[in-house]
Design a protein around this motif. Structure first.
Motif, PDB file in Angstrom:
ATOM      1  N   ASN A 199       5.736  10.015  -7.004  1.00  0.00           N
ATOM      2  CA  ASN A 199       5.082  10.988  -6.985  1.00  0.00           C
ATOM      3  C   ASN A 199       5.172  11.941  -8.533  1.00  0.00           C
ATOM      4  O   ASN A 199       6.489  11.140  -8.979  1.00  0.00           O
ATOM      5  N   LYS A 242       4.218   6.073 -15.807  1.00  0.00           N
ATOM      6  CA  LYS A 242       4.317   6.204 -15.232  1.00  0.00           C
ATOM      7  C   LYS A 242       5.766   4.504 -15.381  1.00  0.00           C
ATOM      8  O   LYS A 242       6.309   4.219 -14.239  1.00  0.00           O
ATOM      9  N   GLU A 292       3.500   4.184  -1.582  1.00  0.00           N
ATOM     10  CA  GLU A 292       3.281   4.853  -2.993  1.00  0.00           C
ATOM     11  C   GLU A 292       4.575   5.228  -3.475  1.00  0.00           C
ATOM     12  O   GLU A 292       5.498   4.755  -2.566  1.00  0.00           O
ATOM     13  N   GLU A 348       8.825   7.621   0.883  1.00  0.00           N
ATOM     14  CA  GLU A 348       8.874   5.969   1.929  1.00  0.00           C
ATOM     15  C   GLU A 348      10.353   5.309   0.962  1.00  0.00           C
ATOM     16  O   GLU A 348      10.427   4.827   0.987  1.00  0.00           O
ATOM     17  N   TYR A 354       8.472  12.084 -13.338  1.00  0.00           N
ATOM     18  CA  TYR A 354       8.367  11.302 -11.461  1.00  0.00           C
ATOM     19  C   TYR A 354       9.463  11.144 -10.366  1.00  0.00           C
ATOM     20  O   TYR A 354      10.624  12.269 -11.333  1.00  0.00           O
ATOM     21  N   ASP A 379       0.951  -1.186  -0.173  1.00  0.00           N
ATOM     22  CA  ASP A 379      -0.460   0.090  -0.300  1.00  0.00           C
ATOM     23  C   ASP A 379       0.459   0.993  -0.104  1.00  0.00           C
ATOM     24  O   ASP A 379       0.402   2.377   0.059  1.00  0.00           O
ATOM     25  N   TRP A 409      -0.715   1.642 -12.866  1.00  0.00           N
ATOM     26  CA  TRP A 409       0.220   2.596 -13.944  1.00  0.00           C
ATOM     27  C   TRP A 409      -0.200   2.784 -14.934  1.00  0.00           C
ATOM     28  O   TRP A 409      -0.870   1.297 -15.846  1.00  0.00           O
ATOM     29  N   THR A 429       9.261   8.645  -3.958  1.00  0.00           N
ATOM     30  CA  THR A 429       8.250   9.079  -2.993  1.00  0.00           C
ATOM     31  C   THR A 429       9.363   9.141  -1.495  1.00  0.00           C
ATOM     32  O   THR A 429      10.176   8.519  -1.277  1.00  0.00           O
ATOM     33  N   THR A 453       7.766  -3.280  -7.741  1.00  0.00           N
ATOM     34  CA  THR A 453       6.239  -3.564  -7.606  1.00  0.00           C
ATOM     35  C   THR A 453       5.751  -4.671  -7.009  1.00  0.00           C
ATOM     36  O   THR A 453       6.145  -5.614  -8.018  1.00  0.00           O
ATOM     37  N   GLY A 499       4.851  -1.350  -3.146  1.00  0.00           N
ATOM     38  CA  GLY A 499       3.815  -0.899  -3.874  1.00  0.00           C
ATOM     39  C   GLY A 499       3.513  -0.836  -4.750  1.00  0.00           C
ATOM     40  O   GLY A 499       3.405  -2.628  -4.542  1.00  0.00           O
ATOM     41  N   ARG A 500       2.065  -0.716  -5.230  1.00  0.00           N
ATOM     42  CA  ARG A 500       1.579  -1.310  -6.308  1.00  0.00           C
ATOM     43  C   ARG A 500       1.912  -0.795  -7.755  1.00  0.00           C
ATOM     44  O   ARG A 500       1.688   0.079  -7.528  1.00  0.00           O
ATOM     45  N   SER A 501       2.161  -1.496  -8.693  1.00  0.00           N
ATOM     46  CA  SER A 501       2.255  -0.631 -10.271  1.00  0.00           C
ATOM     47  C   SER A 501       0.831  -1.195 -11.293  1.00  0.00           C
ATOM     48  O   SER A 501       0.521  -1.423 -12.369  1.00  0.00           O
TER      49      SER A 501
END
Length: 176
Positions: free
Chosen positions: A74, A137, A71, A87, A82, A69, A133, A85, A155, A128-130
């Motif tokens: 950004n 991205k 990100e 994180e 891009y 979950d 996208w 993030t 991801t 994260g997840r993609s």
């Protein structure tokens, strides 16, 4: 792979659940690794999530797992690009430390595990997840990864796709 997909589809966020799944299914990271090590401690104060010996050399590489979950990227409207993030930046720093410590501590083998040798180790970060996208991205993550040295970010969805493709290849070879 159905188990991993179900975890992701049900929005399971617990890193330990994914770590256990990856420990039981290390092949999902590709055929360049033998199996995961049970050892997690690379120094008296540093523990990694997963460690894999290379099929070719036996040298270890590291995997750091974060949550699906979180990100990954950004978008900066003023510069139209891009960027990672905070994180992801934090875990890159974490892996940077792990790689330095691991290289120092295990250049000739870890103290209690001389079979675990680090020689220019690499780290893979799963975060994260993609799945939703767009191409831009995906391209941005690819480009940012290409500019990193010894660390790559993938991801959970990319790892899921890689595992599904490995099964597909093996199934095709088995059925011919």
């Amino acid at each position: 792979m159905a188990q991993l997909k179900a975890l992701l589809d049900n929005n399971v966020k617990d890193e330990q659940v994914y770590q256990k799944w990856y420990e039981d299914h290390p092949w999902v990271f590709g055929n360049s690794f033998l199996d995961n090590d049970n050892v997690r401690s690379i120094s008296s104060s540093d523990n990694v999530d997963l460690m894999f010996p290379s099929v070719i050399t036996g040298y270890r590489d590291l995997v750091e797992l974060k949550r699906p979950d979180m990100e990954v990227l950004n978008f900066d409207n003023s510069h139209k690009n891009y960027y990672f993030t905070s994180e992801v930046s934090k875990v890159i720093g974490q892996c940077h430390r792990y790689l330095d410590v691991f290289q120092e501590e295990a250049s000739r083998g870890l103290r209690d595990h001389p079979e675990i040798v680090a020689y220019h180790p690499k780290a893979t970060i799963v975060i994260g997840r993609s799945h939703n996208w767009d191409k831009l991205k995906h391209n941005a993550l690819h480009g940012l990864n290409r500019r990193l040295n010894c660390i790559s970010i993938i991801t959970f969805d990319q790892l899921l796709s890689q595992g599904e493709r490995l099964i597909e290849i093996i199934s095709e070879e088995y059925n011919t």
